[in-house]
Design an enzyme around this catalytic site. Structure first.
Site, PDB file in Angstrom:
ATOM      1  N   GLU A 127      92.179   4.310   9.540  1.00 33.87           N
ATOM      2  CA  GLU A 127      91.867   3.639  10.810  1.00 33.87           C
ATOM      3  C   GLU A 127      91.685   2.130  10.650  1.00 33.87           C
ATOM      4  OE1 GLU A 127      90.496   6.559   9.947  1.00 33.87           O
ATOM      5  OE2 GLU A 127      91.426   7.832  11.466  1.00 33.87           O
ATOM      6  N   HIS A 162      84.060  14.025  17.277  1.00 37.18           N
ATOM      7  CA  HIS A 162      85.308  13.950  18.027  1.00 37.18           C
ATOM      8  C   HIS A 162      85.081  13.564  19.483  1.00 37.18           C
ATOM      9  CE1 HIS A 162      87.053  15.780  14.544  1.00 37.18           C
ATOM     10  NE2 HIS A 162      88.231  15.919  15.106  1.00 37.18           N
TER      11      HIS A 162
END
Lengths: 360, 325
Positions: B60, B129
């Site tokens: 990321e 999440h």
């Protein structure tokens, strides 16, 4: 199964060095540089050394803000930048101001940056640099993006980025190199291994034999260079840039170097973690002394050249700090307006309140 | 007009912009050939090629750095962070780098990046999440935070985000991706960033909310109507910049307000909204502003997720509290 058959192996890394301590060169490895270029490399190193000394003094007088001394690293900084084109892009770490200035950033802006003035970062059109990165390693992932941009635009240019040995421990170091490898990007990652991340020695930074070997894991060409040897640095970057321009991907260059001064002028005391003995050993490798010896044998550098360069540097620094000091101060409203392209209502309101309360 | 789910509208926005401007690039983990784990980018690589729509290595921070560097080179990246909890890996690029690029460079460079990420509970996703991390973003100077609640807004806001020359953090609620369809115009249109939407008019209380809680609040408002309470519901659409003007207008009319957020209670978007109402409309209030939010714990994924998330009943209780003050 024999152990050797499943153990991952790497080639032995050998240091690229061209210039000996007494100024002799390995003719076979000598890069193709004219006498004028050789002199220019020397001029820039001597100039930068003087600039560094002046900057330290200005910082002590309170006329500069954050400053990270560069003496000792001139070969690595100047040799590497000298191998680039003006259109190539530089993503520096916090110590890499000389490369920016030699790449075209006006020196007074470097001083403004040090003083925390926004205009310091307002890089002129056609000067392809980002300002020094404060977050260790952030410039490495950003370089992958810049390199991808250059590639997508079809330009035959490279991006060079710098960090130190400490920076090679950051996750971003691996991510950036891995991206450059995976996308085959024209990027050059230079690790200026000056032995210390502030005070933490390289031996406590990594168990890897060399930092150069870390590039192998990313599948990119990786080399180790004598970072106190301006000819070796020039050659390594020149070759890496050529590979980048030819679509042959990224390179990691580990430059073995030494910073003669403290980490920064903000309280670091190298006597707490370095010995006199170590310092004098590295002083023998001084990139300016070695290169001067070589140029003197070729009758390319005289005492006058040295003196004139030092005078020129002193005068330039004096003029440029004056220019920085006479630049109008930043303002809070100006700062507020620099957050977004169009200042949103809440910030307009804060600006108004500030102007009313402060009466300025 | 086409009927689309929110995810179809989001894909349509990206398609429109990829078509319109060749500087728009779309990348992230699994967004290419597969079309994203939620299929938000399905078919886009086929249509625009691997040069414009591509998969990245699984990193990321690398994605954030790539976006920043491409922005410096004049591209307009849409960077997908696969799930919201993964943004901690890219916080430096978003909050310390992209958000201050304009400031750092004295206006020379900007960061025309759209960071897209799914978030939001109620779908039994694994931990990290679904967290509502908009509060973290709101506290970062230099970044815009957008959260659509329906397909029409999603497309219009996403197009605005892609065209914005400043970084936009665009959060897509997982539960809304496919839960209903709405009318979405063909081609390009924009919904302005920074403008809230009064989705239900009422005179007795203002419910200020965003994301999936818009739907929860609307259901609560219907129930309240049966009980004789007319609730006005404001869908903020954008948390930064916040449309405080619309909020204040409504509070002047209803004199009572509650803020409903899916995020944990403390120091989030609701706290900021309450503070601003206090600053700008305190004399119009008949009761303190209260908030309906999740408890200050980690997100309770799985087993007790449904009880953890704010629901209709809690919104109704909140409204009653300010009505009966």
């Amino acid at each position: 199964m024999d152990k050797a058959s499943y153990e991952v192996r790497t080639n032995k890394v050998e240091l690229l060095s061209i210039l000996s301590l007494d100024g002799k060169v390995n003719e076979e490895l000598l890069p193709n540089l004219s006498d004028e270029q050789l002199k220019e490399l020397m001029r820039r190193m001597v100039f930068t050394r003087t600039w560094d000394q002046r900057a330290i003094s200005l910082q002590r007088q309170g006329r500069l803000g954050f400053y990270a001394p560069v003496s000792g690293q001139e070969a690595s900084m100047i040799g590497s930048e000298f191998a680039l084109n003006k259109e190539d892009f530089i993503c520096p770490g916090y110590r890499d101001m000389p490369q920016l200035v030699w790449h075209g950033l006006p020196m007074y802006q470097a001083f403004l940056y040090s003083k925390g003035h926004q205009h310091g970062g307002e890089v002129p059109e056609g000067v392809n640099v980002l300002m020094p990165q404060i977050i260790i390693g952030a410039q490495i992932v950003q370089s992958a993006g810049v390199a991808m941009g250059l590639k997508k635009r079809g330009k035959k240019n490279v991006v060079i980025t710098y960090t130190g040995d400490g920076g090679s421990s950051q996750g971003d170091f691996y991510e950036g190199m891995n991206f450059a490898g995976a996308f085959n990007l024209p990027a050059i990652f230079v690790v200026q291994n000056n032995g210390y991340a502030i005070s933490t020695p390289s031996s406590k930074q990594t168990a890897a034999e060399t930092i150069a070997q870390k590039g192998l894991a990313a599948g990119i060409k990786s080399v180790q260079v004598d970072g106190m040897d301006v000819l070796a640095m020039y050659k390594a970057v020149q070759e890496a840039a050529e590979r980048g321009r030819n679509g042959e991907g990224a390179t990691l260059i580990e430059a073995i170097t030494y910073r003669f001064g403290p980490h920064s002028m903000s309280g670091d005391d190298p006597t707490k973690y370095r010995t006199k003995d170590e310092e004098s050993k590295w002083a023998l490798k001084d990139p300016i002394v070695r290169f001067r010896k070589y140029l003197e044998t070729k009758n390319l550098w005289t005492e006058d050249d040295e003196k004139n360069t030092i005078e020129d540097a002193k005068q330039t620094v004096a003029d440029q700090i004056k220019k920085a000091e006479s630049t109008a101060k930043m303002t809070i409203p100006g700062l507020i307006d620099s957050m977004f392209e169009t200042t949103p209502p809440h910030l307009e309101e804060q600006k108004k309140a500030y102007l009313e309360k402060e009466g300025n | 007009m086409a009927q689309m789910t929110m995810i179809e509208a989001i894909k349509d926005a990206m398609r429109v912009e990829l078509e319109r401007d060749e500087n728009v690039l779309l990348f992230g983990e699994d967004v290419g050939h597969v079309g994203g784990v939620f299929r938000a980018t399905e078919g886009l690589q086929k249509q625009f090629g691997e040069d414009r729509v591509f998969d990245t290595p699984l990193a990321e921070s690398g994605i954030g750095g790539l976006a920043l560097g491409l922005g410096v080179q004049g591209f307009r990246p849409i960077a997908e962070i696969q799930f919201v909890g993964f943004i901690f890996e890219v916080m430096d690029s978003i909050c310390a780098q992209a958000s201050r690029m304009r400031y750092r460079s004295g206006g020379k460079y900007n960061s025309p990046i759209t960071f897209r990420t799914p978030f939001g509970g109620g779908v039994h996703a694994p931990e990290l999440h679904t967290d509502s991390l908009e509060g973290l973003m709101m506290q970062t100077p230099g970044i815009k935070v957008v959260i659509p609640s329906n397909p029409y807004d999603a497309k219009g806001l996403l197009i605005s985000a892609i065209r914005d020359n400043d970084p936009v953090f665009f959060m897509e609620h997982l539960k809304l991706y496919r839960s209903f369809r709405g009318e979405v115009p063909e081609g390009e249109y924009t919904v302005p960033i920074g403008k809230a939407n009064v989705v239900r008019e009422g005179s007795d209380v203002t419910i200020i909310t965003y994301g999936n809680m818009v739907h929860t609040s609307l259901k609560a408002a219907e129930e309240l109507e049966k009980q004789g309470v007319q609730a006005e519901v404001i869908d903020l659409r954008t948390l930064m910049p916040l449309d405080i003007e619309t909020i204040v207008e409504s509070v002047k009319k209803t004199n009572r307000a509650i803020v409903v957020q899916e995020a944990q209670k403390t120091s989030g978007a609701a706290a900021e909204i309450m503070a601003q109402i206090n600053e700008k409309a305190i004399l119009h209030l008949e009761a303190p502003v209260i908030r309906v939010a999740a408890p200050d714990t980690v997100v309770a994924f799985g087993q007790i997720e449904k009880e953890w998330l704010p629901n209709e009943k809690r919104v109704i209780a909140g409204v009653k509290e300010v009505i009966n003050f």
